[in-house]
Design a protein around this motif. Structure first.
Motif, short mmCIF file in Angstrom:
data_model
loop_
_atom_site.label_atom_id
_atom_site.label_comp_id
_atom_site.label_asym_id
_atom_site.label_seq_id
_atom_site.Cartn_x
_atom_site.Cartn_y
_atom_site.Cartn_z
N UNK A 271 0.85 -1.20 0.00
CA UNK A 271 0.00 0.00 0.00
C UNK A 271 0.87 1.24 0.00
N UNK A 272 1.91 1.18 0.84
CA UNK A 272 2.80 2.34 0.96
C UNK A 272 3.44 2.69 -0.39
N UNK A 273 3.97 1.66 -1.07
CA UNK A 273 4.63 1.99 -2.35
C UNK A 273 3.61 2.41 -3.40
N UNK A 274 2.43 1.81 -3.37
CA UNK A 274 1.41 2.22 -4.34
C UNK A 274 1.06 3.70 -4.15
N UNK A 275 0.78 4.04 -2.88
CA UNK A 275 0.34 5.40 -2.62
C UNK A 275 1.45 6.41 -2.90
N UNK A 276 2.68 6.06 -2.53
CA UNK A 276 3.74 7.04 -2.81
C UNK A 276 3.98 7.16 -4.31
N UNK A 277 3.78 6.07 -5.03
CA UNK A 277 3.89 6.14 -6.49
C UNK A 277 2.85 7.11 -7.05
N UNK A 278 1.63 6.95 -6.57
CA UNK A 278 0.55 7.82 -7.04
C UNK A 278 0.86 9.27 -6.70
N UNK A 279 1.41 9.46 -5.50
CA UNK A 279 1.73 10.83 -5.08
C UNK A 279 2.78 11.46 -5.99
N UNK A 280 3.83 10.70 -6.27
CA UNK A 280 4.88 11.23 -7.14
C UNK A 280 4.33 11.51 -8.53
N UNK A 281 3.47 10.62 -9.01
CA UNK A 281 2.88 10.80 -10.33
C UNK A 281 2.10 12.11 -10.38
N UNK A 282 1.29 12.33 -9.35
CA UNK A 282 0.48 13.55 -9.32
C UNK A 282 1.36 14.79 -9.19
N UNK A 283 2.41 14.65 -8.41
CA UNK A 283 3.34 15.76 -8.25
C UNK A 283 3.98 16.08 -9.60
N UNK A 284 4.27 15.01 -10.36
CA UNK A 284 4.84 15.18 -11.70
C UNK A 284 3.89 15.95 -12.60
N UNK A 285 2.61 15.63 -12.50
CA UNK A 285 1.63 16.34 -13.32
C UNK A 285 1.65 17.83 -12.98
N UNK A 286 1.60 18.11 -11.68
CA UNK A 286 1.62 19.51 -11.25
C UNK A 286 2.92 20.17 -11.74
N UNK A 287 4.03 19.44 -11.60
CA UNK A 287 5.32 19.97 -12.02
C UNK A 287 5.35 20.31 -13.50
N UNK A 288 4.68 19.47 -14.29
CA UNK A 288 4.62 19.70 -15.73
C UNK A 288 3.99 21.06 -16.03
N UNK A 289 2.88 21.32 -15.37
CA UNK A 289 2.21 22.61 -15.57
C UNK A 289 3.04 23.75 -15.02
N UNK A 290 3.68 23.47 -13.89
CA UNK A 290 4.51 24.52 -13.27
C UNK A 290 5.65 24.90 -14.21
N UNK A 291 6.28 23.90 -14.81
CA UNK A 291 7.42 24.19 -15.67
C UNK A 291 6.98 24.98 -16.90
N UNK A 292 5.80 24.64 -17.41
CA UNK A 292 5.29 25.40 -18.57
C UNK A 292 5.01 26.84 -18.16
N UNK A 293 4.42 27.00 -16.99
CA UNK A 293 4.12 28.34 -16.50
C UNK A 293 5.40 29.13 -16.32
N UNK A 294 6.41 28.46 -15.79
CA UNK A 294 7.71 29.08 -15.56
C UNK A 294 8.27 29.65 -16.87
N UNK A 295 8.19 28.82 -17.92
CA UNK A 295 8.71 29.27 -19.21
C UNK A 295 7.89 30.43 -19.76
N UNK A 296 6.58 30.39 -19.54
CA UNK A 296 5.74 31.49 -20.03
C UNK A 296 6.07 32.79 -19.30
N UNK A 297 6.27 32.68 -17.99
CA UNK A 297 6.48 33.87 -17.17
C UNK A 297 7.77 34.59 -17.55
N UNK A 298 8.76 33.83 -17.98
CA UNK A 298 10.03 34.44 -18.37
C UNK A 298 9.89 35.36 -19.57
N UNK A 299 8.85 35.13 -20.36
CA UNK A 299 8.60 35.93 -21.54
C UNK A 299 9.82 36.05 -22.45
#
Ligand code: UDP
Ligand code: MG
Length: 309
Positions: A271-299
């Motif tokens: 359970x622990x590894x499943x849940x931490x996997x899911x957490x990292x995956x979701x964090x990755x999704x958020x990170x993906x958007x964050x990185x795109x936002x970062x690039x946009x903000x730099x203009x």
């Protein structure tokens, strides 16, 4: 007289530059008949071969040929944007240098503009000459994309489009840094006529796409035109909270009824590894958007020009 701008993004296309010009000029009588003046913009995307020299040679012969040369490779999307910015035409068409977008379709495409359409787009109905595995993933991508995005993105759509000035201006008004052109076209709307053609294989040279690049590009497309993955991450969170809640109740009841000798660590680890996997995956999704936002903000500029003719 109306002006037609032809935009040709080129990256290492030395063999194709002149040939493309020849093929395009096979429509000369059509251009004349429709009173169309021509402007051909080759956008050199930091080529490492003789593309620039080839275009310069053409420019010597025909002053309707122009060159925009980037300081390095910025990607096709940047090339298209530069071409749009520099174009002065009442009509603008963009086509690949490798003749995978047959210039012979132009008269038919133009006739639809005369009928009143704002833009004419092309899609290939076959993916002949492409590895089957790539076609499969491409189809999957379009299916997924159209489920999770409100913007329509057509399967097999090529970047070969002929449009009127207002459409070009609309696209230019979208100054985002992460440019997923196929989505941008869908997003701006306008009356679009779709015409279909059989896939043509590239004339000379090799495609710049490999599987990994296409995969990254598909992620680009998803983050640029959908926020569904973020909602999905949140949903996963809710589902797992719910499961955890049920599990807690089960464990409490179990302990009260049967008492609970220590045990069950394998299930705990699972359970622990499943849940931490899911957490990292979701964090990755958020990170993906964050990185795109970062690039946009730099203009940062979308492209840098080294030379122009
Ligand atoms: N291209 C570009 N910059 C790049 C990659 C490609 O301007 O970084 C141009 C390339 O010269 C060609 C067009 O974009 O005219 C399409 O590229 P390619 O034929 O490799 O893609 P495919 O037709 O396989 O999708
Ligand atoms: Mg090609």
């Amino acid at each position: 007289m109306a002006l037609l701008s032809v935009i040709v993004p080129c990256y290492n296309e030395e063999e194709n530059v002149a040939y493309f010009y020849q093929e395009l000029m096979k429509n000369a009588s059509f251009f004349q008949e429709k009173n169309l003046e021509l402007e051909i913009l080759y956008v050199d995307d930091g080529s490492k071969d003789k593309t620039v020299e080839e275009v310069c040679a053409l420019h010597e012969k025909d002053e309707r040929v122009h060159l925009i040369s980037f300081s390095r490779n910025f990607g096709k999307e940047a090339g298209i944007y530069a071409g749009f910015q520099k174009s002065k035409g009442d009509y603008v068409v963009m086509m690949d240098a490798d003749l995978q977008d047959p210039p012979s379709l132009l008269p038919e495409m133009f006739s639809y503009l005369e009928e009143g359409y704002d833009s004419v787009a092309t899609r290939r109905v076959t993916r002949k000459g492409e590895p089957p595995i790539r076609s499969f993933f491409a189809r999957m991508f379009y299916k997924l994309m159209n489920k999770i995005s409100k913007t329509e993105i057509v399967d097999g759509a090529r970047d070969y489009r002929l449009m009127k000035r207002p459409v070009v201006d609309a696209i230019l008004s979208m100054t985002e840094y992460n440019r997923f052109t196929k989505g941008i076209f869908g997003w701006v709307g306008f009356e679009t006529k779709w015409i279909e053609f059989e896939n043509v294989e590239r004339l000379h040279g090799e495609t710049k796409w490999n599987f990994w690049k296409l995969f990254l590009y598909s992620i680009e497309g998803i983050t640029a035109f959908s926020t569904a993955p973020l909602a999905f991450a949140a949903l996963m969170g809710v589902v797992f909270c719910f499961l955890a809640f049920i599990l807690i109740i089960v464990i409490i009841v179990k302990t009260l009824v049967w008492g609970d000798p220590v045990g069950g660590w394998p299930s705990m680890i699972c359970i622990l590894s499943l849940v931490s996997g899911v957490q990292l995956f979701c964090l990755g999704i958020v990170g993906q958007y964050l990185s795109k936002t970062y690039m946009e903000v730099k203009k940062r500029p979308i492209y840098l020009v080294k030379e122009e003719l």
